[in-house]
Scaffold this motif. Sequence first.
Motif, PDB file in Angstrom:
ATOM      1  N   HIS A 200       7.708   1.143  -3.930  1.00 43.85           N
ATOM      2  CA  HIS A 200       8.638   2.263  -4.062  1.00 43.85           C
ATOM      3  C   HIS A 200       9.248   2.234  -5.462  1.00 43.85           C
ATOM      4  O   HIS A 200       9.404   1.170  -6.066  1.00 43.85           O
ATOM      5  CB  HIS A 200       9.755   2.190  -3.015  1.00 43.85           C
ATOM      6  N   SER A 210      14.324   4.780  -2.989  1.00 43.16           N
ATOM      7  CA  SER A 210      14.144   5.653  -1.826  1.00 43.16           C
ATOM      8  C   SER A 210      12.841   5.306  -1.128  1.00 43.16           C
ATOM      9  O   SER A 210      11.797   5.150  -1.760  1.00 43.16           O
ATOM     10  CB  SER A 210      14.125   7.116  -2.262  1.00 43.16           C
ATOM     11  N   TRP A 212      11.237   7.248   0.462  1.00 40.13           N
ATOM     12  CA  TRP A 212      10.388   8.437   0.409  1.00 40.13           C
ATOM     13  C   TRP A 212       9.695   8.593  -0.946  1.00 40.13           C
ATOM     14  O   TRP A 212       8.756   9.373  -1.076  1.00 40.13           O
ATOM     15  CB  TRP A 212      11.222   9.698   0.687  1.00 40.13           C
ATOM     16  N   LYS A 213      10.149   7.849  -1.949  1.00 39.54           N
ATOM     17  CA  LYS A 213       9.565   7.980  -3.286  1.00 39.54           C
ATOM     18  C   LYS A 213       8.678   6.773  -3.547  1.00 39.54           C
ATOM     19  O   LYS A 213       9.135   5.730  -4.006  1.00 39.54           O
ATOM     20  CB  LYS A 213      10.676   8.084  -4.340  1.00 39.54           C
TER      21      LYS A 213
END
Length: 604
Positions: A200, A210, A212-213
């Motif tokens: 990440h 994050s 999500w990243k």
Amino acid sequence: MNLESGFNHHLSAKKLRHNVEMYYNAEKIKPAGARFDGGKLAKRVHKSVAQLKRHDPDVQVSQEPTKFLLVSNSSILCEVSLEELEEIFLPLDEHAEFIVYPNKRSYSFVQCSSVESAIRIRDELHGLVPKALKTSHQPFIISFVDKTPEAKQCENFRPADLEIVEDYVSESLENELLALLMAHPNAQSLKHRAVAHFGHVFDYSTNSASEWKEAEPIPQVIEQIVDRLISDGYITERPDQVTVNVYEPGHGIPSHYDTHSAFEDPIVSISLLSDVVMEFKDGANSATIAPVLLKARSLCLIQGESRYRWKHGIVNRKYDVNPRTNRVEARKTRVSLTLRKIRRKPCECRWKEFCDWDRQGEMSVPASEDLARKLENSYVSDVYENIASHFDETRHSSWKAVKQFIDDIPRGSLMYDVGCGNGKYLIPKDGLHKIGCDMCMGLCEIAYRKDCHVARCDALALPFRDASADAAISIAVLHHIATLERRKRMIEEMLRVVKVGSLICVTVWSMDQSQSEYAKMRGNKDEVKTEEKTDRLRVHDGKNFEQQDVLVPWTISQKGETFLRYYHVFREGEAEHLIGNVAGCELVSVEKEQGNYIIIARKI
């Protein structure tokens, strides 16, 4: 820009040469090979000895020759490297040894192989600018001393829970990692280093990552290291964020916490290629610094207290002092591998004062009466009960403005001291009748043992009759009250117990400490910063206040204990605003003394 235009666009070369000659003639700076005369040299020796007494009082100047030399103007602070010292001294004594400081000292020590060598070196170099140095350098000032400072084994002191495992990575694995990392195509360039991420992306704007990243997958060779870390019991969960940093000599990283709410414990760091000294700073006492040597191929586990309470960083410089030998060592290119596990639930560490999560409002600036009382009980009342004896040992002198206020009260008058502490303003026999009160039972007992008249009570509910006193003081108490309404009530209560026309004197800390003694001791190097808007209480780092509501450390060094006291420090104009909003109160004056506002008001 050339040299002439750097001084003055209209300065002629002839005039410039004349100015340089005058500068040398004034003997402020000598060219290489030049030597000071006797009078100038004596003054320089005196200054050198004074610096020695200040920084290393255990080392004494010797009137008889010894093999130990104090060499002023020879430190890294003076832009003299260890290599230059070796180039200058080793031809005169090939077995000479050096103690060199990376900062804060303008001198070094040289231990010669014999007294005869030391005499010869002093005769050769005392008062001289060695030719190996730049021409604008100050001359070496050399004195015999009785010994060199004992090596302070700084690394014997480490933050609690910090763990270092040396030679954790083999040389072959180091080479394999370096080959992988150096070939990484997506390395970012930061101010002081190059970085790359796996698993990440680390977000430097929030000091978090994050889930999500995503970045590139974690390479297999690093996954194998993770397997070993789990097998060895150093971690229990697999890290999912890996950061690689490449540091060139001179580059570092600012002192920081790895954000509590962003990552689980521990933070795993592996050093490759080169040793480095990492500095850990106590978040409750920034003057407490622990230098820790991270050797090449070592494993560092920043966990528990060392992670949650202590900041860590690497100073930007090309040299480090090895904390095990006190020898200055040049840095080389270093690669660090940092492995973290993203946190997916709130942090529940016990170091809540240093945590970025406010524990559902527990660590927020209080917005209600109940929260204010709870905060004051935990971070004012309970703290003073714990530090009462030590507080008494440190509080003796009086503020000039406060003493003047008391001196101006007519003799025979009755004065109340609200929050009297150890009774320092109650003790003087000055013709006044004085009664003190304090919430802290320990301080009340201390004042009572000094024959002071004292009662235990809350400053917002004084046990005195209306209009019973001729004056009242409250020194360094109001800033411990956590809301505006409660601060107003304390002023109202002080006014209630004094007669109409009587004066009260109240002192509070100022947010601007630039004129305080503490700022003077720092050389006024810190600029006053603009207040940072936040609802989160923060631990004050001992420099400038960055917000009004802070937790200020009180350290008892003998016991190794630190307590945090709540303060609301006052902005300029805030005292006037407060008094203006209290009915029946007239502002007489607000003065500034050593970082404190001295407020005098009248009951009308």
